[in-house]
Design a protein around this motif. Structure first.
Motif, mmCIF file in Angstrom:
data_model
loop_
_atom_site.group_PDB
_atom_site.id
_atom_site.type_symbol
_atom_site.label_atom_id
_atom_site.label_comp_id
_atom_site.label_asym_id
_atom_site.label_seq_id
_atom_site.Cartn_x
_atom_site.Cartn_y
_atom_site.Cartn_z
ATOM 1 N N ALA A 1 96.918 -18.951 10.593
ATOM 2 C CA ALA A 1 96.531 -18.677 9.210
ATOM 3 C C ALA A 1 97.445 -17.662 8.539
ATOM 4 C CB ALA A 1 95.087 -18.175 9.167
ATOM 5 N N GLY A 2 98.438 -17.139 9.283
ATOM 6 C CA GLY A 2 99.386 -16.213 8.682
ATOM 7 C C GLY A 2 99.146 -14.758 8.987
ATOM 8 N N VAL A 3 98.191 -14.457 9.858
ATOM 9 C CA VAL A 3 97.919 -13.066 10.245
ATOM 10 C C VAL A 3 98.815 -12.709 11.426
ATOM 11 C CG1 VAL A 3 96.160 -11.448 11.041
ATOM 12 C CG2 VAL A 3 95.541 -13.249 9.439
ATOM 13 N N GLY A 4 99.404 -11.509 11.403
ATOM 14 C CA GLY A 4 100.348 -11.118 12.451
ATOM 15 C C GLY A 4 99.662 -10.663 13.723
ATOM 16 N N ALA A 5 98.769 -11.470 14.277
ATOM 17 C CA ALA A 5 98.032 -11.110 15.490
ATOM 18 C C ALA A 5 98.868 -11.466 16.715
ATOM 19 C CB ALA A 5 96.682 -11.818 15.504
ATOM 20 N N ASP A 6 99.900 -10.671 16.980
ATOM 21 C CA ASP A 6 100.807 -10.969 18.082
ATOM 22 C C ASP A 6 100.199 -10.558 19.419
ATOM 23 O OD1 ASP A 6 100.958 -8.228 18.027
ATOM 24 O OD2 ASP A 6 102.989 -8.148 17.209
ATOM 25 N N HIS A 7 100.979 -10.739 20.481
ATOM 26 C CA HIS A 7 100.494 -10.445 21.833
ATOM 27 C C HIS A 7 100.091 -8.981 21.975
ATOM 28 C CE1 HIS A 7 100.179 -10.576 26.209
ATOM 29 N NE2 HIS A 7 100.983 -9.537 26.269
ATOM 30 N N ALA B 1 97.495 -6.483 10.166
ATOM 31 C CA ALA B 1 98.646 -5.604 9.958
ATOM 32 C C ALA B 1 98.661 -4.979 8.567
ATOM 33 C CB ALA B 1 99.941 -6.375 10.179
ATOM 34 N N GLY B 2 97.882 -5.481 7.631
ATOM 35 C CA GLY B 2 97.898 -4.959 6.266
ATOM 36 C C GLY B 2 96.757 -5.513 5.448
ATOM 37 N N PRO B 3 96.619 -5.050 4.204
ATOM 38 C CA PRO B 3 95.508 -5.493 3.350
ATOM 39 C C PRO B 3 95.492 -6.997 3.116
ATOM 40 C CG PRO B 3 96.603 -3.565 2.411
ATOM 41 C CD PRO B 3 97.450 -4.030 3.553
ATOM 42 N N ASP B 4 96.675 -7.625 3.064
ATOM 43 C CA ASP B 4 96.716 -9.056 2.809
ATOM 44 C C ASP B 4 96.096 -9.866 3.941
ATOM 45 O OD1 ASP B 4 97.972 -8.562 0.437
ATOM 46 O OD2 ASP B 4 99.999 -8.958 1.190
ATOM 47 N N GLY C 1 88.284 -6.394 16.142
ATOM 48 C CA GLY C 1 89.366 -7.318 15.810
ATOM 49 C C GLY C 1 90.022 -6.991 14.493
ATOM 50 N N ARG C 2 89.231 -6.622 13.506
ATOM 51 C CA ARG C 2 89.786 -6.306 12.186
ATOM 52 C C ARG C 2 90.732 -5.116 12.253
ATOM 53 N NH1 ARG C 2 87.074 -6.525 6.332
ATOM 54 N NH2 ARG C 2 88.025 -4.705 5.375
#
Length: 378
Positions: free
Chosen positions: A34-40, A71-74, A65-66
């Motif tokens: 979905a475009g969220v930077g939830a990396d390893h 990584a940012g408001p977006d 999780g939030r």
């Protein structure tokens, strides 16, 4: 614990922790799609945080999780929507209300577009986490152009790690067999004074994979997705992957697939392959491949074809037997195997199967993900 995609409820024991890790890793993949930077690294941060929280409390899981995955408001609106879609039901909401299930809008490539990152028709294709899971298991030959573009975008995120194997070459090491040459050189460099014993150990390198992709007319609905999987293979291990197209001619396309951008790679491959949607002469092409040298020796060889052989099936069987003696493993990928009731009755498949180590499907993103997992441990 919030209900995951498989409904498991992890407990305090080891099995529960592994289920919790699998659930949260799947959630992180949904966020990345979905475009969220939830990396390893962020996912590991979430798992560490949950060790100190009550994993059965939906609100604590939501806020953990939030705070770790965004990584940012977006990222916050996307996170809220993915949380609701992935775990289902009412999520633990912040003070401002939000509907429990909203669509995640992504802009995808239009049908007929040259590839990823290029302008399409400008339409936004709505997709939810549950819809993405449905697409993951759907036959690509039955998808709309917009759905296929979404699958290709997800294919671009696929990583295919390889099992490491021991090389004959050595490298300096703290432990291992005595390196007589380096030890003597050190001793001479010190004027004959005793020097520290030098050690060496075998190097390791990834197992080589060779992919032979059928681009004939009968494979036309699957050829593009198959080559995008080949791009993921090359991108993961550029020096340990070889890709050839087969049809009426054998064409090496490894160099074209080394472009990082999938769209650029697909354009280069399209220009390099002269026999798109032609006939299939797998026996002759396989013989040419084996006669060129030892590319198959010790490698995992993947043949992706529906087995519609226009040449002599006996020749294909003979070359498959030859291939099985050279390769570490031979995997045959047939897109029709994913269909209910499929039987390998064509002459080409009947000739090849006795010499195949694994016969797998290749009709969907899920099938290619399973193939990637198989290649990781071959």
């Amino acid at each position: 614990m919030p209900d995951g995609a498989n409904g498991n409820r992890p407990g305090p024991e080891g099995s529960g922790r592994s289920v919790l890790a699998a659930t949260m890793t799947g959630f992180a993949r949904t966020l990345r799609a979905a475009g969220v930077g939830a990396d390893h690294q962020r996912t590991q941060g979430l798992l560490r945080a949950l060790r100190h929280l009550d994993a059965a409390d939906r609100e604590q899981v939501y806020w953990a999780g939030r705070l770790t995955l965004c990584a940012g408001p977006d990222d916050l609106p996307r996170y809220d929507r993915c949380f609701a879609a992935y775990f289902g039901g009412e999520r633990a909401r912040p003070s401002r209300g939000a509907p429990p299930m909203v669509t995640i809008t992504r802009h995808t490539v239009a049908p007929g577009g040259a590839g990823d990152g290029e302008a399409g028709d400008g339409h936004a294709v709505p997709a939810t986490a549950s819809r993405a899971e449905v697409l993951r298991t759907r036959d690509v030959a039955r998808m709309t152009a917009a759905e296929l573009a979404e699958i290709h975008r997800m294919m671009a995120l696929l990583r295919v790690p390889r099992e490491r194997r021991r090389s004959r070459r050595f490298t300096p090491a703290h432990r291992g067999r005595l390196d007589v040459g380096r030890t003597v050189k050190d001793t001479l460099r010190r004027g004959g004074e005793p020097a520290r014993l030098r050690r060496k150990a075998h190097r390791t390198r990834p197992r080589r994979v060779v992919l032979l992709a059928d681009v004939s007319g009968s494979m036309a609905p699957y050829a593009d997705t198959l080559l995008r999987f080949a791009h993921a293979l090359v991108r993961s291990e550029p020096r340990a992957t070889e890709v050839y197209s087969v049809g009426t001619r054998l064409t090496r396309v490894t160099a074209e697939l080394r472009h990082r951008d999938p769209g650029t790679a697909m354009r280069e491959v399209s220009r390099a392959i002269p026999d798109w949607s032609g006939g299939t002469r797998l026996g002759e092409e396989l013989k040419e491949f084996l006669d060129q040298g030892s590319a198959a020796r010790g490698a995992v060889v993947v043949v992706a074809s529906d087995g519609w052989e226009r040449g002599d099936p006996a020749l294909l069987g003979l070359q498959m037997a030859r291939l099985s003696r050279l390769a570490r493993r031979v995997v045959w990928v047939n897109p029709h195997k994913g269909r209910e009731g499929y039987l390998p009755l064509t002459g080409g498949m009947r000739a090849a199967l006795p010499h195949v180590d694994a016969f797998v499907a290749g009709h969907s993103l899920a099938a290619f993900q399973e193939l990637a997992e198989r290649l990781s441990h071959a």
